[in-house]
Design a protein around this motif. Structure first.
Motif, PDB file in Angstrom:
ATOM      1  N   GLY A  35      50.457  46.114  49.181  1.00 29.18           N
ATOM      2  CA  GLY A  35      49.459  45.060  49.128  1.00 29.18           C
ATOM      3  C   GLY A  35      48.679  45.082  47.832  1.00 29.18           C
ATOM      4  N   TRP A  36      48.074  43.950  47.538  1.00 35.47           N
ATOM      5  CA  TRP A  36      47.119  43.830  46.427  1.00 35.47           C
ATOM      6  C   TRP A  36      45.771  43.429  47.025  1.00 35.47           C
ATOM      7  CZ3 TRP A  36      47.775  45.190  41.443  1.00 35.47           C
ATOM      8  CH2 TRP A  36      49.077  45.306  40.940  1.00 35.47           C
ATOM      9  N   PHE A  37      44.748  44.101  46.572  1.00 34.58           N
ATOM     10  CA  PHE A  37      43.375  43.807  46.968  1.00 34.58           C
ATOM     11  C   PHE A  37      42.543  43.642  45.705  1.00 34.58           C
ATOM     12  CE2 PHE A  37      43.344  44.739  51.568  1.00 34.58           C
ATOM     13  CZ  PHE A  37      44.601  45.310  51.693  1.00 34.58           C
ATOM     14  N   ARG A  38      41.358  43.066  45.854  1.00 35.89           N
ATOM     15  CA  ARG A  38      40.447  42.971  44.717  1.00 35.89           C
ATOM     16  C   ARG A  38      39.033  43.240  45.188  1.00 35.89           C
ATOM     17  NH1 ARG A  38      41.063  36.484  43.328  1.00 35.89           N
ATOM     18  NH2 ARG A  38      39.808  35.663  45.062  1.00 35.89           N
ATOM     19  N   GLN A  39      38.218  43.662  44.242  1.00 34.54           N
ATOM     20  CA  GLN A  39      36.852  44.037  44.585  1.00 34.54           C
ATOM     21  C   GLN A  39      35.890  43.697  43.474  1.00 34.54           C
ATOM     22  OE1 GLN A  39      36.356  48.202  45.607  1.00 34.54           O
ATOM     23  NE2 GLN A  39      34.638  47.719  46.950  1.00 34.54           N
ATOM     24  N   ASP A  40      34.818  43.017  43.849  1.00 38.66           N
ATOM     25  CA  ASP A  40      33.704  42.773  42.943  1.00 38.66           C
ATOM     26  C   ASP A  40      32.652  43.843  43.200  1.00 38.66           C
ATOM     27  OD1 ASP A  40      33.926  39.201  43.413  1.00 38.66           O
ATOM     28  OD2 ASP A  40      34.738  40.472  41.827  1.00 38.66           O
ATOM     29  N   PRO A  41      31.833  44.163  42.189  1.00 35.83           N
ATOM     30  CA  PRO A  41      30.758  45.142  42.398  1.00 35.83           C
ATOM     31  C   PRO A  41      29.862  44.743  43.562  1.00 35.83           C
ATOM     32  CG  PRO A  41      31.003  44.667  40.070  1.00 35.83           C
ATOM     33  CD  PRO A  41      31.872  43.682  40.798  1.00 35.83           C
ATOM     34  N   GLY A  42      29.608  45.672  44.461  1.00 38.14           N
ATOM     35  CA  GLY A  42      28.717  45.402  45.575  1.00 38.14           C
ATOM     36  C   GLY A  42      29.354  44.674  46.738  1.00 38.14           C
ATOM     37  N   LYS A  43      30.641  44.374  46.620  1.00 39.97           N
ATOM     38  CA  LYS A  43      31.322  43.670  47.698  1.00 39.97           C
ATOM     39  C   LYS A  43      32.441  44.530  48.267  1.00 39.97           C
ATOM     40  CE  LYS A  43      30.432  38.980  46.011  1.00 39.97           C
ATOM     41  NZ  LYS A  43      31.059  37.667  45.650  1.00 39.97           N
ATOM     42  N   ALA A  92      37.695  40.293  39.012  1.00 37.43           N
ATOM     43  CA  ALA A  92      37.506  41.443  39.894  1.00 37.43           C
ATOM     44  C   ALA A  92      38.360  42.597  39.378  1.00 37.43           C
ATOM     45  CB  ALA A  92      37.920  41.103  41.329  1.00 37.43           C
ATOM     46  N   VAL A  93      38.179  43.746  40.000  1.00 39.14           N
ATOM     47  CA  VAL A  93      39.122  44.847  39.809  1.00 39.14           C
ATOM     48  C   VAL A  93      40.206  44.690  40.873  1.00 39.14           C
ATOM     49  CG1 VAL A  93      39.462  47.336  39.806  1.00 39.14           C
ATOM     50  CG2 VAL A  93      37.344  46.360  38.882  1.00 39.14           C
ATOM     51  N   TYR A  94      41.440  44.703  40.442  1.00 32.78           N
ATOM     52  CA  TYR A  94      42.574  44.517  41.342  1.00 32.78           C
ATOM     53  C   TYR A  94      43.228  45.868  41.616  1.00 32.78           C
ATOM     54  CZ  TYR A  94      42.250  39.480  41.058  1.00 32.78           C
ATOM     55  OH  TYR A  94      41.804  38.174  41.165  1.00 32.78           O
ATOM     56  N   TYR A  95      43.473  46.123  42.894  1.00 34.66           N
ATOM     57  CA  TYR A  95      44.047  47.382  43.334  1.00 34.66           C
ATOM     58  C   TYR A  95      45.379  47.147  44.047  1.00 34.66           C
ATOM     59  CZ  TYR A  95      39.352  49.309  42.672  1.00 34.66           C
ATOM     60  OH  TYR A  95      38.150  49.706  42.134  1.00 34.66           O
ATOM     61  N   CYS A  96      46.298  48.027  43.767  1.00 34.00           N
ATOM     62  CA  CYS A  96      47.570  48.090  44.478  1.00 34.00           C
ATOM     63  C   CYS A  96      47.413  49.117  45.599  1.00 34.00           C
ATOM     64  CB  CYS A  96      48.647  48.515  43.483  1.00 34.00           C
ATOM     65  SG  CYS A  96      50.214  48.976  44.165  1.00 34.00           S
ATOM     66  N   ALA A  97      48.026  48.833  46.748  1.00 35.17           N
ATOM     67  CA  ALA A  97      47.881  49.744  47.880  1.00 35.17           C
ATOM     68  C   ALA A  97      49.197  49.889  48.627  1.00 35.17           C
ATOM     69  CB  ALA A  97      46.798  49.242  48.828  1.00 35.17           C
ATOM     70  N   LYS A  98      49.393  51.079  49.178  1.00 35.25           N
ATOM     71  CA  LYS A  98      50.591  51.380  49.949  1.00 35.25           C
ATOM     72  C   LYS A  98      50.236  51.434  51.434  1.00 35.25           C
ATOM     73  CE  LYS A  98      53.291  55.460  51.185  1.00 35.25           C
ATOM     74  NZ  LYS A  98      52.596  55.513  52.480  1.00 35.25           N
TER      75      LYS A  98
END
Length: 124
Positions: A35-43, A92-98
């Motif tokens: 999966g791909w997720f994203r995150q903004d500061p404080g969220k 945002a910062v985008y993260y890869c996840a397993k």
């Protein structure tokens, strides 16, 4: 050990495209959902896209449907996120996840390993 390494982030203008890559190692890549997720500061971390192994099913968050495409190359142990028609709100910062199995969910709590993240900034 499991490693997920994202790349491809950067600064782009609205309407531009980017392709993120996530190189995986330390597990049988073809057997698990990613999966791909994203995150903004404080969220909270938000689901962007997922690709399961069963039939290569793909899922997208509502805000990116029709603009983003997730894909995987099992021969290269890599998952991609093609992002088109980027908007400032995609910043945002985008993260890869397993995922721990061959199917995933939209919840970050159901993923067991994460990459370090790559920054995407969309600004004019």
């Amino acid at each position: 050990q499991v490693q997920l390494v994202e790349s491809g982030g950067g600064l782009v203008q609205p309407g531009d495209s980017l392709r993120l890559s996530c190189a995986a190692s330390g597990f049988t890549f073809s057997s698990v959902a990613m999966g791909w997720f994203r995150q903004d500061p404080g969220k909270e971390r938000a689901f962007v896209a997922g690709i399961w192994t069963s039939g290569g099913k793909t899922y997208y968050g509502d805000s990116v449907k029709g603009r983003f495409t997730i894909s995987r190359d099992n021969a290269k142990n890599t998952v991609y996120l093609q992002m088109n028609s980027l908007k400032p709100e995609d910043t945002a910062v985008y993260y890869c996840a397993k995922a721990p199995s061959d199917f995933g969910t939209l919840s970050p709590r159901d993923y067991d390993y994460w990459g370090q993240g790559t920054q995407v900034t969309v600004s004019s």
